[in-house]
Design a protein around this motif. Structure first.
Motif, PDB file in Angstrom:
ATOM      1  N   ALA A   1     -25.344  13.042   5.863  1.00 18.67           N
ATOM      2  CA  ALA A   1     -23.994  13.121   5.299  1.00 18.67           C
ATOM      3  C   ALA A   1     -23.567  14.573   5.124  1.00 18.67           C
ATOM      4  N   PRO A   2     -22.276  14.821   5.115  1.00 18.99           N
ATOM      5  CA  PRO A   2     -21.781  16.176   4.871  1.00 18.99           C
ATOM      6  C   PRO A   2     -21.824  16.519   3.387  1.00 18.99           C
ATOM      7  N   THR A   3     -21.317  17.684   3.047  1.00 19.28           N
ATOM      8  CA  THR A   3     -21.089  18.080   1.660  1.00 19.28           C
ATOM      9  C   THR A   3     -19.627  18.451   1.494  1.00 19.28           C
ATOM     10  N   GLY A   4     -19.153  18.380   0.252  1.00 17.65           N
ATOM     11  CA  GLY A   4     -17.820  18.875  -0.059  1.00 17.65           C
ATOM     12  C   GLY A   4     -16.706  17.865  -0.066  1.00 17.65           C
ATOM     13  N   VAL A   5     -16.989  16.596   0.252  1.00 11.57           N
ATOM     14  CA  VAL A   5     -15.964  15.552   0.150  1.00 11.57           C
ATOM     15  C   VAL A   5     -16.096  14.935  -1.237  1.00 11.57           C
ATOM     16  N   ASP A   6     -15.207  15.293  -2.142  1.00  9.98           N
ATOM     17  CA  ASP A   6     -15.324  14.848  -3.531  1.00  9.98           C
ATOM     18  C   ASP A   6     -14.986  13.372  -3.699  1.00  9.98           C
ATOM     19  N   TYR A   7     -13.847  12.970  -3.136  1.00  9.02           N
ATOM     20  CA  TYR A   7     -13.395  11.583  -3.264  1.00  9.02           C
ATOM     21  C   TYR A   7     -12.747  11.134  -1.961  1.00  9.02           C
ATOM     22  N   VAL A   8     -12.941   9.867  -1.646  1.00 13.59           N
ATOM     23  CA  VAL A   8     -12.166   9.196  -0.609  1.00 13.59           C
ATOM     24  C   VAL A   8     -11.622   7.919  -1.220  1.00 13.59           C
ATOM     25  N   LEU A   9     -10.305   7.788  -1.224  1.00 15.66           N
ATOM     26  CA  LEU A   9      -9.654   6.591  -1.753  1.00 15.66           C
ATOM     27  C   LEU A   9      -8.992   5.838  -0.612  1.00 15.66           C
ATOM     28  N   ILE A  10      -9.193   4.534  -0.566  1.00 16.41           N
ATOM     29  CA  ILE A  10      -8.566   3.671   0.428  1.00 16.41           C
ATOM     30  C   ILE A  10      -7.789   2.598  -0.316  1.00 16.41           C
ATOM     31  N   GLY A  11      -6.506   2.529  -0.048  1.00 11.97           N
ATOM     32  CA  GLY A  11      -5.661   1.585  -0.779  1.00 11.97           C
ATOM     33  C   GLY A  11      -5.671   1.854  -2.282  1.00 11.97           C
ATOM     34  N   GLY A  12      -5.865   3.110  -2.654  1.00  7.95           N
ATOM     35  CA  GLY A  12      -5.855   3.480  -4.066  1.00  7.95           C
ATOM     36  C   GLY A  12      -7.162   3.260  -4.794  1.00  7.95           C
ATOM     37  N   GLU A  13      -8.167   2.681  -4.118  1.00  4.21           N
ATOM     38  CA  GLU A  13      -9.470   2.434  -4.732  1.00  4.21           C
ATOM     39  C   GLU A  13     -10.474   3.500  -4.279  1.00  4.21           C
ATOM     40  N   ILE A  14     -11.351   3.893  -5.175  1.00  7.26           N
ATOM     41  CA  ILE A  14     -12.369   4.877  -4.824  1.00  7.26           C
ATOM     42  C   ILE A  14     -13.408   4.221  -3.924  1.00  7.26           C
ATOM     43  N   ALA A  15     -13.439   4.676  -2.665  1.00  9.09           N
ATOM     44  CA  ALA A  15     -14.392   4.132  -1.694  1.00  9.09           C
ATOM     45  C   ALA A  15     -15.646   4.988  -1.597  1.00  9.09           C
ATOM     46  N   ALA A  16     -15.504   6.298  -1.801  1.00  2.00           N
ATOM     47  CA  ALA A  16     -16.654   7.203  -1.746  1.00  2.00           C
ATOM     48  C   ALA A  16     -16.441   8.344  -2.728  1.00  2.00           C
ATOM     49  N   LYS A  17     -17.543   8.853  -3.260  1.00  4.18           N
ATOM     50  CA  LYS A  17     -17.509   9.982  -4.188  1.00  4.18           C
ATOM     51  C   LYS A  17     -18.692  10.886  -3.865  1.00  4.18           C
ATOM     52  N   ASP A  18     -18.415  12.169  -3.730  1.00  3.03           N
ATOM     53  CA  ASP A  18     -19.457  13.158  -3.434  1.00  3.03           C
ATOM     54  C   ASP A  18     -20.268  12.761  -2.204  1.00  3.03           C
ATOM     55  N   CYS A  19     -19.561  12.312  -1.171  1.00  8.17           N
ATOM     56  CA  CYS A  19     -20.162  11.958   0.129  1.00  8.17           C
ATOM     57  C   CYS A  19     -21.118  10.773   0.044  1.00  8.17           C
ATOM     58  N   ALA A  20     -20.984   9.975  -0.986  1.00  8.86           N
ATOM     59  CA  ALA A  20     -21.777   8.755  -1.120  1.00  8.86           C
ATOM     60  C   ALA A  20     -20.824   7.577  -1.281  1.00  8.86           C
ATOM     61  N   ILE A  21     -21.184   6.452  -0.703  1.00  8.35           N
ATOM     62  CA  ILE A  21     -20.307   5.283  -0.733  1.00  8.35           C
ATOM     63  C   ILE A  21     -20.367   4.604  -2.092  1.00  8.35           C
ATOM     64  N   VAL A  22     -19.183   4.343  -2.643  1.00 10.49           N
ATOM     65  CA  VAL A  22     -19.056   3.659  -3.936  1.00 10.49           C
ATOM     66  C   VAL A  22     -18.688   2.198  -3.724  1.00 10.49           C
ATOM     67  N   ASN A  23     -17.732   1.958  -2.847  1.00 11.42           N
ATOM     68  CA  ASN A  23     -17.274   0.602  -2.535  1.00 11.42           C
ATOM     69  C   ASN A  23     -17.224   0.469  -1.020  1.00 11.42           C
ATOM     70  N   PRO A  24     -18.104  -0.334  -0.421  1.00  6.00           N
ATOM     71  CA  PRO A  24     -18.182  -0.405   1.039  1.00  6.00           C
ATOM     72  C   PRO A  24     -17.202  -1.369   1.684  1.00  6.00           C
ATOM     73  N   ALA A  25     -16.260  -1.892   0.911  1.00  8.15           N
ATOM     74  CA  ALA A  25     -15.369  -2.925   1.481  1.00  8.15           C
ATOM     75  C   ALA A  25     -13.905  -2.690   1.149  1.00  8.15           C
ATOM     76  N   CYS A  26     -13.509  -1.423   0.960  1.00  4.89           N
ATOM     77  CA  CYS A  26     -12.107  -1.128   0.653  1.00  4.89           C
ATOM     78  C   CYS A  26     -11.214  -1.208   1.885  1.00  4.89           C
ATOM     79  N   GLY A  27     -11.808  -1.068   3.051  1.00  5.25           N
ATOM     80  CA  GLY A  27     -10.995  -1.031   4.282  1.00  5.25           C
ATOM     81  C   GLY A  27     -10.579  -2.408   4.743  1.00  5.25           C
ATOM     82  N   THR A  28      -9.535  -2.427   5.541  1.00 10.19           N
ATOM     83  CA  THR A  28      -9.051  -3.670   6.130  1.00 10.19           C
ATOM     84  C   THR A  28      -8.597  -3.405   7.558  1.00 10.19           C
ATOM     85  N   ALA A  29      -8.207  -4.451   8.265  1.00  8.29           N
ATOM     86  CA  ALA A  29      -7.732  -4.295   9.637  1.00  8.29           C
ATOM     87  C   ALA A  29      -6.336  -3.690   9.632  1.00  8.29           C
ATOM     88  N   VAL A  30      -6.122  -2.765  10.555  1.00  7.00           N
ATOM     89  CA  VAL A  30      -4.800  -2.161  10.756  1.00  7.00           C
ATOM     90  C   VAL A  30      -4.288  -2.634  12.107  1.00  7.00           C
TER      91      VAL A  30
END
Length: 450
Positions: free
Chosen positions: A418-447
């Motif tokens: 994994a990389p470093t320096g990605v503090d948060y990733v939010l998908i649909g307003g929900e925290i999906a990853a924090k500090d390059c670690a996965i918090v919620n593995p199912a926030c994504g949907t089909a586009v």
């Protein structure tokens, strides 16, 4: 739930914004962009951080489908850890499963990131019975293939992808007929073109002419691994010329100086040593009994015969060509990531942080245009009106990173670090990853394209 992201530097090239603004997210959308600090259920302090739209990887290769009808997540997880919120698979003509059904599974089960797909010409060609990649398609097979392409586009695929290099039997009539299915909805054709190195110019022209004749936008895939052997300046001028004469054409590129493909692909057909001006040692094996070793003639021939799906890395691209490509305003960042059983090229887990670290922070591309290449440019290219931007009403897909710490970790020896320096990733307003670690593995949907 309301989430407030405050005190960050908001970089949103789609809206030409670069300044200190707070984001309020609610109901999966951006609810407010303000200098104020409205009440929220959750507050993320982004002091000293860049807040931008979630990165969009418009060229990657999706995870496989298991026998139980569920996706075996690996590369999508790597995407999320490096700040990607939307990944587009089905590239180079390759789907791993029926694309319409794959999107349905993502809608049903969720995914680590949002998932869009191209309809892969090669996959649907083979499903129609044309399994010999060196042979032309029959009229009956072509009719079945075109029906399948239509069904995939109707199901929401963003366009049709081609791997012309991998299917030499694809003739002009077959290529144009498949490409033309994109015309009614102005969907995109994306192509791994038919040839590279000194023959790249004719190969790009073949795809450009299909776009011109059929009125279709054209994407030239991973130009670094197609023209990164001393041809890049002329190749970019060729693409510029098409644009100035009315063709909607663009390119993507990954920030590495070695390409990757399977050892059994046509890339390694007779003549590859002469084409790349190299010897067998340029090719490294990433899996199997020779994992991590450079090839000899004997090892190459053995693995091509006995393990043709072995992923390789080939060290033949010129750094100056890749830097020239990624500095061009019509070239966006995409990983071309492909992972098998945790093995492959580090681009699958490191592309976006590496691009920032090596080409923005230490490479001459400014932050604003670097973010644009990872967000707004691919969103517009794919027709995603609510992604790649953070104005009110846009999808609440957000990446927050530390501009001093963002850096790739993946290497050719260990491609999934994994990389470093990605503090948060939010998908649909929900925290999906924090500090390059996965918090919620199912926030994504089909586009799906409309």
């Amino acid at each position: 739930m309301k989430t407030l992201i405050r005190n960050g530097l908001l970089v949103d090239p789609a809206n030409r914004v670069y300044g200190k603004l707070n984001l309020l997210l609610e109901g999966g959308k951006v609810a407010a962009v303000t200098t104020e600090a409205p009440a929220a259920d959750r507050v993320i302090d982004a002091t000293g951080r860049v807040v931008c739209p979630g990165f969009i990887d418009m060229h990657m290769h999706e995870d496989p489908m298991g026998p139980d009808g569920r996706i075996r997540f690996s590369i999508f997880e790597a995407m999320l850890r490096m700040g990607v919120t939307t990944a587009v698979g089905g590239n180079c003509g390759i789907n791993v499963w029926d694309p319409a059904q794959y999107l349905n599974v993502v809608s049903r089960d969720g995914a680590p990131v949002n998932v869009a797909l191209f309809a892969g010409h090669t996959y649907l060609r083979e499903q129609a019975g044309a399994t010999d990649k060196y042979a032309p398609i029959t009229p009956e097979q072509q009719a079945r293939m075109l029906e399948s392409i239509d069904a995939a586009l109707e199901a929401g695929c963003v366009g049709v992808s081609f791997g012309l290099r991998y299917v030499p039997g694809t003739g002009r009539d077959e290529f144009w007929a498949a490409a033309a299915r994109c015309n009614p909805g102005r969907r995109l054709i994306s192509a791994h073109v038919r040839d590279d190195a000194e023959r790249i110019f004719e190969a790009v022209d073949e795809v450009a002419q299909a776009g011109i004749a059929n009125g279709i936008p054209v994407q030239i895939s991973h130009i670094g691994s197609m023209g990164g052997f001393g041809q890049m300046e002329q190749l970019l001028s060729q693409v510029d010329e098409y644009r100035m004469n009315g063709l909607d054409i663009a390119c993507d590129c990954y920030p590495y100086f070695a390409f990757s493909t399977r050892i059994g692909e046509t890339t390694y057909d007779d003549g590859w040593l002469e084409r790349y001006h190299c010897d067998y040692s340029a090719c490294m094996l990433t899996e199997g009994k020779y994992k991590g070793q450079r090839c000899t003639k004997e090892i190459f021939e053995e693995m091509r015969r006995d393990f043709p799906r072995c992923i390789t890395v080939c060290y033949v691209m010129k750094e100056e060509d890749i830097r020239l490509a990624l500095g061009h305003p019509n070239v966006m960042v995409a990983s071309d990531g492909l992972i098998d059983n945790g093995q492959g090229h580090p681009r699958a887990a490191g592309t976006f942080p590496r691009f920032y670290d090596q080409f923005v922070k230490n490479g001459g591309i400014d932050l604003y245009h670097g973010v644009e290449k990872m967000t707004a440019l691919p969103a517009v290219r794919l027709g995603f009106a609510d992604k790649g931007r953070l104005n009110v009403g846009a999808d609440a897909d957000v990446t927050i990173f530390d501009p001093e710490a963002l850096k790739d970790g993946a290497t050719f020896e260990s491609p999934m670090i994994a990389p470093t320096g990605v503090d948060y990733v939010l998908i649909g307003g929900e925290i999906a990853a924090k500090d390059c670690a996965i918090v919620n593995p199912a926030c994504g949907t089909a586009v799906r394209a409309h």
